[in-house]
Scaffold this active site. Structure first.
Site, mmCIF file in Angstrom:
data_model
loop_
_atom_site.group_PDB
_atom_site.id
_atom_site.type_symbol
_atom_site.label_atom_id
_atom_site.label_comp_id
_atom_site.label_asym_id
_atom_site.label_seq_id
_atom_site.Cartn_x
_atom_site.Cartn_y
_atom_site.Cartn_z
ATOM 1 N N ASP A 63 45.980 45.459 30.800
ATOM 2 C CA ASP A 63 46.746 44.543 31.658
ATOM 3 C C ASP A 63 47.117 45.337 32.898
ATOM 4 O O ASP A 63 47.983 46.215 32.842
ATOM 5 C CB ASP A 63 47.997 44.055 30.925
ATOM 6 C CG ASP A 63 48.821 43.108 31.792
ATOM 7 O OD1 ASP A 63 48.512 42.968 33.000
ATOM 8 O OD2 ASP A 63 49.774 42.517 31.269
ATOM 9 N N VAL A 64 46.471 45.065 34.024
ATOM 10 C CA VAL A 64 46.686 45.923 35.207
ATOM 11 C C VAL A 64 48.127 45.902 35.719
ATOM 12 O O VAL A 64 48.553 46.838 36.387
ATOM 13 C CB VAL A 64 45.725 45.610 36.382
ATOM 14 C CG1 VAL A 64 44.282 45.839 36.014
ATOM 15 C CG2 VAL A 64 45.957 44.243 36.956
ATOM 16 N N TYR A 156 50.328 35.328 47.878
ATOM 17 C CA TYR A 156 48.966 35.875 47.766
ATOM 18 C C TYR A 156 48.581 36.633 49.036
ATOM 19 O O TYR A 156 48.091 37.772 48.969
ATOM 20 C CB TYR A 156 47.967 34.741 47.512
ATOM 21 C CG TYR A 156 46.547 35.228 47.313
ATOM 22 C CD1 TYR A 156 46.105 35.674 46.072
ATOM 23 C CD2 TYR A 156 45.629 35.242 48.368
ATOM 24 C CE1 TYR A 156 44.799 36.122 45.877
ATOM 25 C CE2 TYR A 156 44.321 35.680 48.190
ATOM 26 C CZ TYR A 156 43.916 36.125 46.947
ATOM 27 O OH TYR A 156 42.621 36.565 46.765
ATOM 28 N N LYS A 160 47.806 40.759 49.324
ATOM 29 C CA LYS A 160 46.529 41.317 49.760
ATOM 30 C C LYS A 160 46.694 42.123 51.060
ATOM 31 O O LYS A 160 45.950 43.060 51.315
ATOM 32 C CB LYS A 160 45.496 40.210 49.930
ATOM 33 C CG LYS A 160 45.120 39.526 48.610
ATOM 34 C CD LYS A 160 44.381 40.490 47.673
ATOM 35 C CE LYS A 160 43.825 39.780 46.450
ATOM 36 N NZ LYS A 160 43.034 40.670 45.580
HETATM 37 N N1 NAD Z 1 37.107 33.775 44.216
HETATM 38 C C1 NAD Z 1 37.475 33.848 45.478
HETATM 39 O O1 NAD Z 1 37.228 32.900 46.262
HETATM 40 C C2 NAD Z 1 38.169 35.092 46.006
HETATM 41 C C3 NAD Z 1 38.446 35.148 47.374
HETATM 42 C C4 NAD Z 1 39.086 36.262 47.887
HETATM 43 C C5 NAD Z 1 39.448 37.302 47.049
HETATM 44 N N2 NAD Z 1 39.169 37.226 45.722
HETATM 45 C C6 NAD Z 1 39.592 38.347 44.874
HETATM 46 O O2 NAD Z 1 38.534 38.778 44.059
HETATM 47 C C7 NAD Z 1 39.068 39.383 42.886
HETATM 48 C C8 NAD Z 1 38.331 38.852 41.663
HETATM 49 O O3 NAD Z 1 38.578 37.468 41.543
HETATM 50 P P1 NAD Z 1 37.505 36.412 41.004
HETATM 51 O O4 NAD Z 1 37.277 35.444 42.090
HETATM 52 O O5 NAD Z 1 36.357 37.094 40.393
HETATM 53 O O6 NAD Z 1 38.406 35.650 39.945
HETATM 54 P P2 NAD Z 1 38.294 35.438 38.365
HETATM 55 O O7 NAD Z 1 39.523 34.681 37.980
HETATM 56 O O8 NAD Z 1 36.958 34.875 38.020
HETATM 57 O O9 NAD Z 1 38.389 36.915 37.841
HETATM 58 C C9 NAD Z 1 39.577 37.662 37.930
HETATM 59 C C10 NAD Z 1 39.535 38.721 36.879
HETATM 60 O O10 NAD Z 1 40.770 39.434 36.887
HETATM 61 C C11 NAD Z 1 41.269 39.441 35.574
HETATM 62 N N3 NAD Z 1 42.710 39.594 35.547
HETATM 63 C C12 NAD Z 1 43.648 38.748 35.999
HETATM 64 N N4 NAD Z 1 44.873 39.243 35.733
HETATM 65 C C13 NAD Z 1 44.684 40.428 35.108
HETATM 66 C C14 NAD Z 1 45.548 41.406 34.572
HETATM 67 N N5 NAD Z 1 46.880 41.266 34.606
HETATM 68 N N6 NAD Z 1 45.007 42.503 33.993
HETATM 69 C C15 NAD Z 1 43.669 42.658 33.922
HETATM 70 N N7 NAD Z 1 42.797 41.760 34.406
HETATM 71 C C16 NAD Z 1 43.311 40.650 34.987
HETATM 72 C C17 NAD Z 1 40.796 38.135 34.963
HETATM 73 O O11 NAD Z 1 40.855 38.146 33.570
HETATM 74 C C18 NAD Z 1 39.362 38.124 35.483
HETATM 75 O O12 NAD Z 1 38.547 38.980 34.725
HETATM 76 C C19 NAD Z 1 40.564 39.090 42.883
HETATM 77 O O13 NAD Z 1 41.271 40.234 43.303
HETATM 78 C C20 NAD Z 1 40.696 37.981 43.908
HETATM 79 O O14 NAD Z 1 41.954 37.962 44.534
HETATM 80 C C21 NAD Z 1 38.540 36.140 45.176
#
Ligand code: NAD
Length: 253
Positions: A63-64, A156, A160
């Protein structure tokens, strides 16, 4: 030859989306990967899926948002693979698009606990390990276009923005220790985030959704994994302390 042959990597948020695609690509490129997330079953499935690829993949339930869990992750990676070369700090959650006046304490705390504190706890442990090893290291922090553009709510975007600041601070502080630290900012990506995010606030979403008109086609997680591989590999050896936007031109207006 793979672009990450024998490199030991930690990737957080590995159970889904961008993190999962990055584990698969890194294993394809010959890396030894410690995949971290909270959901054990998804991690087990991922490890199975990677069998037969040139690299090696193991997992550590993490859990980060919990500093002790992050310290345990880096320890587990080093115990399993002998050292650490590359860290991709990817775990993150969205908010509900609320502007500051309507933002709840719970949302602010949750989003910062994972996106900012969690990433910084990981970063601290990774840098401690790199400094102890004494031969540099590579970090890719997954940020968001929301750090500089108003694509989400106050919590959010601010969480970031802090990721961007700590990326540059780390790059500067440890430049001479040859620790490279860059941020990768996705735009819109087809992942679970829209499925797991809380219901959007009406006013906030009416503001952020105006920007969606400029977003164009969404990326796939694999598009992001390719950009992460570039920042993690020696091909970007002279790039340090930057934010690379990977948004298909969304924020080019
Ligand atoms: N999807 C988008 O459009 C988008 C856009 C900009 C930035 N991001 C960033 O990309 C990164 C990955 O997101 P994604 O789109 O793959 O989303 P996702 O929800 O598919 O994956 C997020 C991952 O983080 C994990 N996670 C969440 N809380 C956690 C915790 N407390 N401890 C450990 N793991 C945890 C989830 O289980 C999952 O594996 C994130 O930092 C997100 O902010 C995503």
């Amino acid at each position: 030859m793979g672009r990450l042959d024998g490199k030991v990597c930690v990737i957080t948020g590995a159970s889904a989306g961008i993190g999962r695609a990055t584990v698969l690509l890194f294993a394809q490129e010959g890396a030894k990967v410690m995949a971290a997330a909270r959901r054990k079953e998804q991690l087990e499935e991922l490890v199975k899926e990677c069998e037969g690829l040139p690299g090696e993949v193991d997992y550590c339930v993490t859990d980060v948002g919990d500093a002790a869990s992050d310290a345990n992750l880096i320890k587990a990676a080093v115990e399993r693979f002998g050292r650490l070369d590359i860290a991709v700090n990817n775990a993150g959650v969205m908010d509900d698009n609320t502007a500051i006046a309507d933002m709840s304490d719970e949302m602010l705390q949750k989003v910062f606990q994972i996106n900012t504190f969690g990433l910084m706890y990981c970063l601290r442990e990774e840098c401690k390990q790199f400094l102890a090893q004494g031969d540099g290291g590579v970090i890719v922090n997954i940020c968001s276009v929301g750090a500089t553009h108003q694509t989400a709510g106050a919590a959010y975007c601010a969480s970031k923005g802090a990721v961007l600041s700590v990326t540059k601070n780390t790059a500067y502080m440890y430049k001479d220790a040859e620790i490279r630290c860059n941020a990768l900012s996705p735009g819109g990506v087809v992942t679970d985030i829209p499925l797991v995010m809380p219901p959007a606030d009406e006013f906030g979403f009416s503001r952020t959704s105006e920007l969606l008109n400029f977003s164009g086609e969404l990326a796939m997680p694999e598009d992001l994994a390719d950009a992460i591989l570039f920042l993690a590999s020696d091909q970007s050896r002279y790039i340090n302390g930057v934010e690379l936007k990977c948004d298909g031109g969304w924020t080019s207006f």
